[in-house]
Design a protein around this motif. Sequence first.
Motif, PDB file in Angstrom:
ATOM      1  N   GLN A 154      97.216 118.013 -21.057  1.00 50.79           N
ATOM      2  CA  GLN A 154      98.401 118.888 -22.226  1.00 50.79           C
ATOM      3  C   GLN A 154      99.503 119.839 -20.807  1.00 50.79           C
ATOM      4  O   GLN A 154      99.271 120.388 -19.803  1.00 50.79           O
ATOM      5  CB  GLN A 154      97.541 120.351 -22.143  1.00 50.79           C
ATOM      6  CG  GLN A 154      96.423 120.391 -23.228  1.00 50.79           C
ATOM      7  CD  GLN A 154      95.080 121.051 -23.470  1.00 50.79           C
ATOM      8  OE1 GLN A 154      95.023 121.904 -23.109  1.00 50.79           O
ATOM      9  NE2 GLN A 154      94.776 121.363 -24.957  1.00 50.79           N
ATOM     10  N   VAL A 155     100.526 119.954 -20.775  1.00 50.59           N
ATOM     11  CA  VAL A 155     102.097 119.843 -20.529  1.00 50.59           C
ATOM     12  C   VAL A 155     102.135 121.346 -21.818  1.00 50.59           C
ATOM     13  O   VAL A 155     102.639 120.940 -22.498  1.00 50.59           O
ATOM     14  CB  VAL A 155     102.830 118.676 -20.614  1.00 50.59           C
ATOM     15  CG1 VAL A 155     103.912 119.622 -19.691  1.00 50.59           C
ATOM     16  CG2 VAL A 155     101.699 117.920 -20.129  1.00 50.59           C
ATOM     17  N   SER A 156     103.034 122.305 -20.858  1.00 48.41           N
ATOM     18  CA  SER A 156     103.692 123.883 -21.390  1.00 48.41           C
ATOM     19  C   SER A 156     104.478 123.549 -20.857  1.00 48.41           C
ATOM     20  O   SER A 156     104.432 123.663 -19.653  1.00 48.41           O
ATOM     21  CB  SER A 156     103.024 124.822 -21.854  1.00 48.41           C
ATOM     22  OG  SER A 156     102.454 125.071 -20.761  1.00 48.41           O
ATOM     23  N   ILE A 200     100.717 122.341 -16.428  1.00 45.24           N
ATOM     24  CA  ILE A 200     100.501 120.847 -16.792  1.00 45.24           C
ATOM     25  C   ILE A 200      98.948 120.898 -16.354  1.00 45.24           C
ATOM     26  O   ILE A 200      97.965 121.181 -15.018  1.00 45.24           O
ATOM     27  CB  ILE A 200     100.354 119.629 -16.282  1.00 45.24           C
ATOM     28  CG1 ILE A 200     102.470 119.178 -16.398  1.00 45.24           C
ATOM     29  CG2 ILE A 200     100.011 118.575 -16.269  1.00 45.24           C
ATOM     30  CD1 ILE A 200     102.607 118.106 -15.400  1.00 45.24           C
ATOM     31  N   GLU A 201      97.699 120.410 -17.360  1.00 41.13           N
ATOM     32  CA  GLU A 201      96.413 120.697 -17.504  1.00 41.13           C
ATOM     33  C   GLU A 201      95.520 119.617 -17.534  1.00 41.13           C
ATOM     34  O   GLU A 201      95.848 118.752 -18.240  1.00 41.13           O
ATOM     35  CB  GLU A 201      95.660 121.933 -17.853  1.00 41.13           C
ATOM     36  CG  GLU A 201      94.013 122.236 -18.292  1.00 41.13           C
ATOM     37  CD  GLU A 201      93.561 123.348 -18.921  1.00 41.13           C
ATOM     38  OE1 GLU A 201      92.503 123.286 -19.777  1.00 41.13           O
ATOM     39  OE2 GLU A 201      94.383 124.278 -19.456  1.00 41.13           O
ATOM     40  N   ASN A 202      94.351 119.026 -16.508  1.00 40.53           N
ATOM     41  CA  ASN A 202      94.480 117.511 -16.494  1.00 40.53           C
ATOM     42  C   ASN A 202      92.639 117.915 -17.094  1.00 40.53           C
ATOM     43  O   ASN A 202      92.686 118.373 -15.700  1.00 40.53           O
ATOM     44  CB  ASN A 202      94.662 116.925 -15.940  1.00 40.53           C
ATOM     45  CG  ASN A 202      94.554 117.058 -14.504  1.00 40.53           C
ATOM     46  OD1 ASN A 202      95.260 116.964 -14.149  1.00 40.53           O
ATOM     47  ND2 ASN A 202      93.575 116.087 -14.652  1.00 40.53           N
ATOM     48  N   ASN A 203      91.445 116.993 -16.797  1.00 34.94           N
ATOM     49  CA  ASN A 203      90.450 116.367 -17.042  1.00 34.94           C
ATOM     50  C   ASN A 203      90.058 115.865 -16.011  1.00 34.94           C
ATOM     51  O   ASN A 203      90.811 115.189 -15.934  1.00 34.94           O
ATOM     52  CB  ASN A 203      89.404 116.738 -18.269  1.00 34.94           C
ATOM     53  CG  ASN A 203      89.409 118.073 -19.099  1.00 34.94           C
ATOM     54  OD1 ASN A 203      89.868 119.312 -19.468  1.00 34.94           O
ATOM     55  ND2 ASN A 203      88.610 117.196 -20.228  1.00 34.94           N
ATOM     56  N   TYR A 204      88.979 115.734 -15.421  1.00 34.32           N
ATOM     57  CA  TYR A 204      88.871 115.475 -13.999  1.00 34.32           C
ATOM     58  C   TYR A 204      87.785 114.988 -13.416  1.00 34.32           C
ATOM     59  O   TYR A 204      86.717 115.753 -14.305  1.00 34.32           O
ATOM     60  CB  TYR A 204      89.958 115.078 -12.778  1.00 34.32           C
ATOM     61  CG  TYR A 204      89.417 116.464 -12.190  1.00 34.32           C
ATOM     62  CD1 TYR A 204      87.923 116.789 -11.153  1.00 34.32           C
ATOM     63  CD2 TYR A 204      89.725 118.285 -12.142  1.00 34.32           C
ATOM     64  CE1 TYR A 204      87.772 117.738 -10.096  1.00 34.32           C
ATOM     65  CE2 TYR A 204      88.880 119.064 -11.894  1.00 34.32           C
ATOM     66  CZ  TYR A 204      88.098 119.144 -10.541  1.00 34.32           C
ATOM     67  OH  TYR A 204      86.959 120.333 -10.082  1.00 34.32           O
ATOM     68  N   ASP A 205      87.092 113.057 -13.680  1.00 34.79           N
ATOM     69  CA  ASP A 205      85.380 113.316 -12.549  1.00 34.79           C
ATOM     70  C   ASP A 205      85.715 113.807 -11.049  1.00 34.79           C
ATOM     71  O   ASP A 205      86.402 112.595 -10.272  1.00 34.79           O
ATOM     72  CB  ASP A 205      85.541 112.056 -12.894  1.00 34.79           C
ATOM     73  CG  ASP A 205      84.924 112.493 -15.282  1.00 34.79           C
ATOM     74  OD1 ASP A 205      84.746 113.699 -15.350  1.00 34.79           O
ATOM     75  OD2 ASP A 205      84.476 111.579 -15.507  1.00 34.79           O
TER      76      ASP A 205
END
Length: 251
Positions: free
Chosen positions: A176-178, A191-196
């Motif tokens: 997600q980017v704002s 900027i928010e991102n999921n990670y493993d």
Amino acid sequence: MEQGRLRLIYIFFSFLFLVLLLIFYLLFYLMAASLNRNDRLRLENQFLSMQQARYDSLLITTRQIRQARHDLRHHFHVLQGFAAQGNMEGIRNYLAEVQGNIPTGDLGLCKNTVVDSVAGYFSLLYKENGIPLSFVLDLPRNLPVPDTGLCSVLSNLLENAMEASLRTAPENRKVQVSARLHSENMLLLSIENNYDGEIQEKNGVFLSSKRAGEGIGLQAVRHIAEKNGGYSQFHYGNGVFIANVMLRGEL
């Protein structure tokens, strides 16, 4: 008398040794400062070259998209001619010929051309790699920050998020980017991102997953943000990485 003379000689050589030691430390300090200054200049030149190269690449992509849209008018005229003749074979052949020459990109995400170009370029890459990407870009046409710096920051963060997403299970991928203006001279980007897996960090420095040392992308983001008094903050935990950047315009 002899002892007094020896004491003076001892004091003289002790003082001389102290002076030489101070000179040595001074020279060492000057050499270290010069090396650090050269390293900073080299790193800054490297970042500037990266910024310019990325910016030029996106400008080329934008021109290609605009040219393709312009060419579409011509293609529609040709197809209308085939349709008027009822020539379905001609329509199929013509579409097959031009289909591969039309670049695609999800543009129109915001009024600013540079941000819109970067967003459109990465939208295509993310789509090709099966990574959900969403934008909330509340930005006007003209921004107070330099185009090259903004382009480099946004591109590096989106590139890092994409690399992390590619190492993440498909069902967990999300970016997600704002972006918005906080005042006439500040731009806030998140900027928010999921990670493993695990984030490699040492003393506040994020290490690259591709090579030894700090990741060049986040290093460039820090450098650009702090150049004009802005900042960058990176948080992670529970499988979510968040990058917050504030860019200031040149005063």
